[in-house]
Design a protein around this motif. Structure first.
Motif, PDB file in Angstrom:
ATOM      1  N   VAL A  23     -12.491   7.420   5.503  1.00 16.42           N
ATOM      2  CA  VAL A  23     -11.229   7.900   6.435  1.00 16.42           C
ATOM      3  C   VAL A  23      -9.985   6.800   5.990  1.00 16.42           C
ATOM      4  N   GLU A  24      -9.146   7.589   5.086  1.00 18.03           N
ATOM      5  CA  GLU A  24      -7.846   6.662   4.867  1.00 18.03           C
ATOM      6  C   GLU A  24      -6.998   6.237   5.874  1.00 18.03           C
ATOM      7  N   VAL A  25      -6.458   5.175   5.797  1.00 18.65           N
ATOM      8  CA  VAL A  25      -5.538   4.706   7.081  1.00 18.65           C
ATOM      9  C   VAL A  25      -4.334   4.468   6.130  1.00 18.65           C
ATOM     10  N   GLN A  26      -3.321   4.951   6.519  1.00 16.67           N
ATOM     11  CA  GLN A  26      -2.031   4.676   6.303  1.00 16.67           C
ATOM     12  C   GLN A  26      -0.944   4.122   7.190  1.00 16.67           C
ATOM     13  N   HIS A  27      -0.017   3.242   6.716  1.00 14.34           N
ATOM     14  CA  HIS A  27       0.965   2.531   7.583  1.00 14.34           C
ATOM     15  C   HIS A  27       2.139   2.247   7.025  1.00 14.34           C
ATOM     16  N   PRO A  28       3.327   2.113   7.588  1.00 18.94           N
ATOM     17  CA  PRO A  28       4.383   1.794   6.581  1.00 18.94           C
ATOM     18  C   PRO A  28       4.338   0.208   6.458  1.00 18.94           C
ATOM     19  N   GLY A  29       4.913  -0.192   5.173  1.00 18.63           N
ATOM     20  CA  GLY A  29       4.816  -1.522   4.858  1.00 18.63           C
ATOM     21  C   GLY A  29       6.090  -2.319   4.970  1.00 18.63           C
ATOM     22  N   ALA A  30       6.240  -3.428   4.689  1.00 22.56           N
ATOM     23  CA  ALA A  30       7.611  -4.265   4.740  1.00 22.56           C
ATOM     24  C   ALA A  30       8.627  -3.320   4.240  1.00 22.56           C
ATOM     25  N   SER A  31       8.614  -2.613   3.075  1.00 18.06           N
ATOM     26  CA  SER A  31       9.634  -1.849   2.498  1.00 18.06           C
ATOM     27  C   SER A  31      10.117  -0.699   3.413  1.00 18.06           C
ATOM     28  N   GLY A  32       8.989  -0.246   4.345  1.00 20.26           N
ATOM     29  CA  GLY A  32       9.303   0.878   4.833  1.00 20.26           C
ATOM     30  C   GLY A  32       8.688   2.233   4.473  1.00 20.26           C
ATOM     31  N   LEU A  33       7.940   1.868   2.968  1.00 19.90           N
ATOM     32  CA  LEU A  33       7.296   2.954   2.498  1.00 19.90           C
ATOM     33  C   LEU A  33       5.948   2.632   3.044  1.00 19.90           C
ATOM     34  N   TYR A  34       5.332   4.055   3.204  1.00 18.83           N
ATOM     35  CA  TYR A  34       3.874   4.125   3.451  1.00 18.83           C
ATOM     36  C   TYR A  34       2.916   3.492   2.418  1.00 18.83           C
ATOM     37  N   GLU A  35       2.043   2.769   2.932  1.00 18.13           N
ATOM     38  CA  GLU A  35       0.861   2.277   2.043  1.00 18.13           C
ATOM     39  C   GLU A  35      -0.472   2.530   2.606  1.00 18.13           C
ATOM     40  N   SER A  36      -1.379   2.236   1.983  1.00 15.47           N
ATOM     41  CA  SER A  36      -2.936   2.337   2.474  1.00 15.47           C
ATOM     42  C   SER A  36      -3.350   0.990   2.811  1.00 15.47           C
ATOM     43  N   ILE A  37      -3.521   0.828   4.337  1.00 16.23           N
ATOM     44  CA  ILE A  37      -4.266  -0.382   4.849  1.00 16.23           C
ATOM     45  C   ILE A  37      -5.603  -0.616   4.247  1.00 16.23           C
ATOM     46  N   THR A  38      -6.274   0.349   4.475  1.00 12.69           N
ATOM     47  CA  THR A  38      -7.825   0.248   3.932  1.00 12.69           C
ATOM     48  C   THR A  38      -8.443   1.599   4.348  1.00 12.69           C
ATOM     49  N   ASP A  39      -9.635   1.834   3.809  1.00 11.76           N
ATOM     50  CA  ASP A  39     -10.133   3.008   4.372  1.00 11.76           C
ATOM     51  C   ASP A  39     -11.674   2.641   5.135  1.00 11.76           C
ATOM     52  N   ILE A  40     -11.860   3.377   6.146  1.00  7.70           N
ATOM     53  CA  ILE A  40     -13.032   3.476   6.845  1.00  7.70           C
ATOM     54  C   ILE A  40     -14.302   4.155   6.049  1.00  7.70           C
ATOM     55  N   VAL A 106      -8.086   5.689  13.731  1.00 10.07           N
ATOM     56  CA  VAL A 106      -9.484   6.042  14.109  1.00 10.07           C
ATOM     57  C   VAL A 106      -9.754   6.681  15.374  1.00 10.07           C
ATOM     58  N   LEU A 107      -9.542   5.725  16.350  1.00  8.98           N
ATOM     59  CA  LEU A 107      -9.871   6.240  17.819  1.00  8.98           C
ATOM     60  C   LEU A 107      -9.089   7.249  18.336  1.00  8.98           C
ATOM     61  N   ARG A 108      -7.585   7.520  17.594  1.00 11.33           N
ATOM     62  CA  ARG A 108      -7.064   8.938  17.956  1.00 11.33           C
ATOM     63  C   ARG A 108      -7.697  10.008  17.742  1.00 11.33           C
ATOM     64  N   ARG A 109      -8.509  10.164  16.905  1.00  7.73           N
ATOM     65  CA  ARG A 109      -9.286  11.463  16.648  1.00  7.73           C
ATOM     66  C   ARG A 109     -10.285  11.762  17.632  1.00  7.73           C
ATOM     67  N   LEU A 110     -10.677  10.470  18.381  1.00  8.18           N
ATOM     68  CA  LEU A 110     -11.515  10.741  19.676  1.00  8.18           C
ATOM     69  C   LEU A 110     -11.117  10.523  20.751  1.00  8.18           C
ATOM     70  N   ASP A 111      -9.723  10.546  20.945  1.00 10.92           N
ATOM     71  CA  ASP A 111      -8.834  10.238  22.287  1.00 10.92           C
ATOM     72  C   ASP A 111      -9.441  10.988  23.491  1.00 10.92           C
ATOM     73  N   TRP A 112      -9.469  12.128  23.143  1.00  7.86           N
ATOM     74  CA  TRP A 112     -10.028  13.130  24.519  1.00  7.86           C
ATOM     75  C   TRP A 112     -11.169  12.923  25.241  1.00  7.86           C
ATOM     76  N   ILE A 113     -12.150  12.188  24.436  1.00  8.22           N
ATOM     77  CA  ILE A 113     -13.264  11.935  25.171  1.00  8.22           C
ATOM     78  C   ILE A 113     -13.353  10.824  25.823  1.00  8.22           C
ATOM     79  N   TYR A 114     -12.553   9.811  25.814  1.00  2.00           N
ATOM     80  CA  TYR A 114     -12.423   8.746  26.655  1.00  2.00           C
ATOM     81  C   TYR A 114     -11.549   9.082  28.028  1.00  2.00           C
ATOM     82  N   GLU A 115     -12.145   8.562  29.084  1.00  9.30           N
ATOM     83  CA  GLU A 115     -11.630   8.911  30.461  1.00  9.30           C
ATOM     84  C   GLU A 115     -10.297   7.967  30.459  1.00  9.30           C
ATOM     85  N   SER A 116     -10.156   6.941  30.007  1.00  8.34           N
ATOM     86  CA  SER A 116      -8.748   6.059  30.360  1.00  8.34           C
ATOM     87  C   SER A 116      -8.192   5.795  28.800  1.00  8.34           C
TER      88      SER A 116
END
Length: 206
Positions: A23-40, A106-116
């Protein structure tokens, strides 16, 4: 796909988990451009209930087809969520796995199952790698960070040796040979193990 990741995914599926890999995780870097942080390497979820090698609709001998693995520490009424890293060398978690952006993605993909919602789960994972939270269904959801790798010893909540994975896969294939006879394994790791078992090879852990 990395062969070790393929092996771990096959093992988790065998034990009743639904999986996502690499699972690739993308996030804006210091330049504002999206970059890959890591993959799970693997995200897996298992709902409560027994897992059987075949469905005999509750017949008396169906328990003989029960798939059990104490190394996963499953509870009878527990949902188990694994966020896993897979290493061919010593098992370890990359530092990036605990980053807020990574866990939130990652957890956003499972958000619905958590009560809180996912925020309390995320905080627990960052602090101790383990969360137990109530689910919307009323079941307890255990979410944990797990490293799979070439380590000695027995499995723990946070470390599963690849030797354990291999032993359980081979044990399953030997014990349920008659059930698996018509099955075609298309993934490389289980297909190779199945071939070795068919040819009479024995797995030994020196």
């Amino acid at each position: 796909m990395d062969i070790a990741v393929n092996l771990v995914e096959s093992y988790l599926r065998l034990n009743g988990y639904l999986t996502l890999t690499e699972v690739e995780v993308q996030h804006p870097g210091a330049s504002g451009l999206y970059e890959s942080i890591t993959d799970i390497d693997v995200v897996a979820i298992r709902f409560p209930g027994d897992m059987f090698a075949a469905d005999l609709h509750g017949e008396a001998d169906s328990r003989m087809l029960l798939i059990e693995d104490d190394g996963l520490y499953l509870g009878p009424e527990m949902v188990d969520v694994i966020i896993g890293e897979v290493k061919e060398g010593p098992a370890r978690l990359n530092a990036a796995v605990r980053r807020h952006e990574v866990l939130h993605m990652v957890l956003r993909r499972l958000d619905w199952i958590y009560e809180s919602g996912v925020d309390p789960v995320l905080a627990d994972l960052q602090r101790r790698g383990l969360s137990e939270a109530m689910g919307r269904s009323g079941a307890v959801i255990r979410t944990r960070l797990v490293a799979f790798g070439a380590d000695p010893g027995e499995p723990t909540l946070h470390l599963v040796p690849l030797s354990h994975v291999l032993e359980r896969m081979v044990e399953f294939m030997e014990r349920f040979d008659d059930v698996l006879r018509p099955t075609q394994f298309k993934e490389p790791a289980p297909a190779l193990l199945r071939l070795l078992v068919k040819c009479g090879f024995r797995l030994t852990n020196r």
